[in-house]
Design an enzyme around this catalytic site. Structure first.
Site, mmCIF file in Angstrom:
data_model
loop_
_atom_site.group_PDB
_atom_site.id
_atom_site.type_symbol
_atom_site.label_atom_id
_atom_site.label_comp_id
_atom_site.label_asym_id
_atom_site.label_seq_id
_atom_site.Cartn_x
_atom_site.Cartn_y
_atom_site.Cartn_z
ATOM 1 N N ASP A 11 28.054 61.486 9.629
ATOM 2 C CA ASP A 11 28.653 60.538 8.691
ATOM 3 C C ASP A 11 28.353 59.135 9.190
ATOM 4 O OD1 ASP A 11 30.314 59.585 6.565
ATOM 5 O OD2 ASP A 11 31.943 59.310 7.980
ATOM 6 N N SER A 12 28.616 58.148 8.339
ATOM 7 C CA SER A 12 28.411 56.759 8.723
ATOM 8 C C SER A 12 29.369 56.327 9.830
ATOM 9 C CB SER A 12 28.599 55.847 7.506
ATOM 10 O OG SER A 12 29.894 55.999 6.977
ATOM 11 N N TYR A 43 28.379 52.649 5.560
ATOM 12 C CA TYR A 43 27.120 52.748 4.832
ATOM 13 C C TYR A 43 27.246 52.245 3.395
ATOM 14 C CZ TYR A 43 24.681 55.714 8.292
ATOM 15 O OH TYR A 43 24.055 56.202 9.411
ATOM 16 N N GLY A 44 28.479 52.129 2.906
ATOM 17 C CA GLY A 44 28.704 51.829 1.491
ATOM 18 C C GLY A 44 28.085 50.539 1.004
ATOM 19 N N CYS A 74 28.883 62.467 4.149
ATOM 20 C CA CYS A 74 29.002 61.076 3.724
ATOM 21 C C CYS A 74 28.424 60.970 2.319
ATOM 22 C CB CYS A 74 28.229 60.173 4.691
ATOM 23 S SG CYS A 74 28.085 58.445 4.191
ATOM 24 N N ASN A 75 29.214 60.469 1.386
ATOM 25 C CA ASN A 75 28.733 60.346 0.012
ATOM 26 C C ASN A 75 27.599 59.341 -0.098
ATOM 27 O OD1 ASN A 75 30.557 61.736 -2.339
ATOM 28 N ND2 ASN A 75 31.723 61.443 -0.458
ATOM 29 N N SER A 76 27.695 58.236 0.639
ATOM 30 C CA SER A 76 26.646 57.214 0.567
ATOM 31 C C SER A 76 25.324 57.769 1.065
ATOM 32 C CB SER A 76 27.046 55.981 1.385
ATOM 33 O OG SER A 76 28.203 55.375 0.855
ATOM 34 N N GLU A 155 40.647 52.972 8.013
ATOM 35 C CA GLU A 155 40.208 52.873 9.399
ATOM 36 C C GLU A 155 41.044 51.870 10.196
ATOM 37 O OE1 GLU A 155 36.041 52.200 9.583
ATOM 38 O OE2 GLU A 155 35.547 54.218 8.896
ATOM 39 N N CYS A 187 34.558 59.766 -1.321
ATOM 40 C CA CYS A 187 34.393 59.229 0.028
ATOM 41 C C CYS A 187 35.190 60.121 0.964
ATOM 42 C CB CYS A 187 34.898 57.789 0.103
ATOM 43 S SG CYS A 187 34.878 57.083 1.769
ATOM 44 N N THR A 188 34.614 60.454 2.108
ATOM 45 C CA THR A 188 35.278 61.407 3.013
ATOM 46 C C THR A 188 36.477 60.803 3.730
ATOM 47 O OG1 THR A 188 33.584 60.883 4.679
ATOM 48 C CG2 THR A 188 33.274 62.880 3.364
ATOM 49 N N HIS A 189 36.697 59.491 3.578
ATOM 50 C CA HIS A 189 37.929 58.882 4.093
ATOM 51 C C HIS A 189 39.130 59.230 3.214
ATOM 52 C CE1 HIS A 189 35.092 56.428 6.310
ATOM 53 N NE2 HIS A 189 36.060 55.810 6.946
#
Length: 269
Positions: A11-12, A43-44, A74-76, A155, A187-189
């Site tokens: 992931d980013s 990365y977004g 990571c979606n981005s 974050e 988004c994985t967040h």
């Protein structure tokens, strides 16, 4: 590819640990190697070319660890680099992104319905979800919106804070999200604020968490290729980051649900 080889996940940053946690729960016998590109997060707001360059470097590391599968958590990165990575990796490992499993799930359960999507600027700008969903011709009306403040706030420890609830409300009150039946967390967040998002909709909208859906896809893919690890009650997990700070390590407790010792592996030296 060997059945006893590890699953690589990247992931980013550390948001992909929500996917890692879901895979860990569903496949506790599997060994996992996680890589968070904390030096380049998020990365977004990066260009497609930059994300592809970072992703290739990370995949090279995971291939050096003989990973049998690589999950782009990571979606981005999934929207910007999946096709490139699949061609680059070839038959050396399975490559799984977080977008296709969700698209398949939505197509199966929400044909003819109105569905919302929130994610990073890169994910929404790529239009990848809409293109894939429209290609399936299921009559799904997708409304997408970039919500760039959410991941940084998570974050910074604001998940569950009243300020987070206010920001969520400011985003989701838009007219585009009226009468949606489901909302994709792109988004994985976002699984960490899933309950707050559900509360905003008074629990009347299904909140679609990609981490659990992706974990099921990983299990199915491994089984179809005869790559499920057997014989071990509990696999090992290793966690690498491209930039280390104590704050990153502390955040793993939130995203992974348990403490994870981070190892530094710079992508460029």
């Amino acid at each position: 590819m060997q059945a006893n080889a590890p699953i690589g996940i990247f992931d980013s940053g550390i948001g992909g640990l929500t996917v890692t946690r879901a895979i860990r729960r569903l496949l506790p016998q599997e060994d996992i190697i996680y890589f968070g590109d904390t030096a380049h997060m998020p990365y977004g707001d990066k260009s497609t070319e930059a994300i592809q360059a970072y992703s290739i470097k990370i995949v090279n590391f995971l291939l050096s660890q003989e990973c049998k599968a690589i999950v782009i958590a990571c979606n981005s990165a999934s929207s910007a680099a999946y096709k490139l990575l699949r061609e680059y990796v070839g038959n050396r490992a399975l490559v799984i992104n977080v977008i296709d499993p969700m698209v398949e799930y939505v197509a199966t359960h929400y044909a003819g319905k109105k569905v919302g999507l929130i994610g990073t600027k890169q994910t929404v700008r790529s239009n990848v979800y809409k293109k894939k969903i429209d290609d399936l011709r299921k009559g799904i009306q997708l409304q997408a919106m970039a919500t760039p403040l959410l991941a940084p706030m998570i974050e910074e420890g604001y998940a569950g804070h009243p300020i987070m609830a206010q920001v969520i409300g400011d985003y989701l009150q838009k007219a585009a999200f009226e009468d949606i039946e489901a909302l994709i967390l792109g988004c994985t967040h976002y699984p960490l604020i899933k309950e707050m998002i559900s509360n905003y909709f008074e629990n009347k909208v299904a909140i679609l968490d990609s981490s659990e859906i992706v974990a099921k896809t990983v299990k199915q893919k491994l089984a179809s290729f005869g790559l499920e690890k057997t014989g071990a009650l509990s696999g090992e997990a290793q966690f690498f980051v491209s930039d280390y700070t104590p704050a990153f390590e502390e955040m793993t407790d939130i995203f992974f649900g348990e403490h994870a010792k981070l190892k530094l592996y710079p992508l460029w030296e």
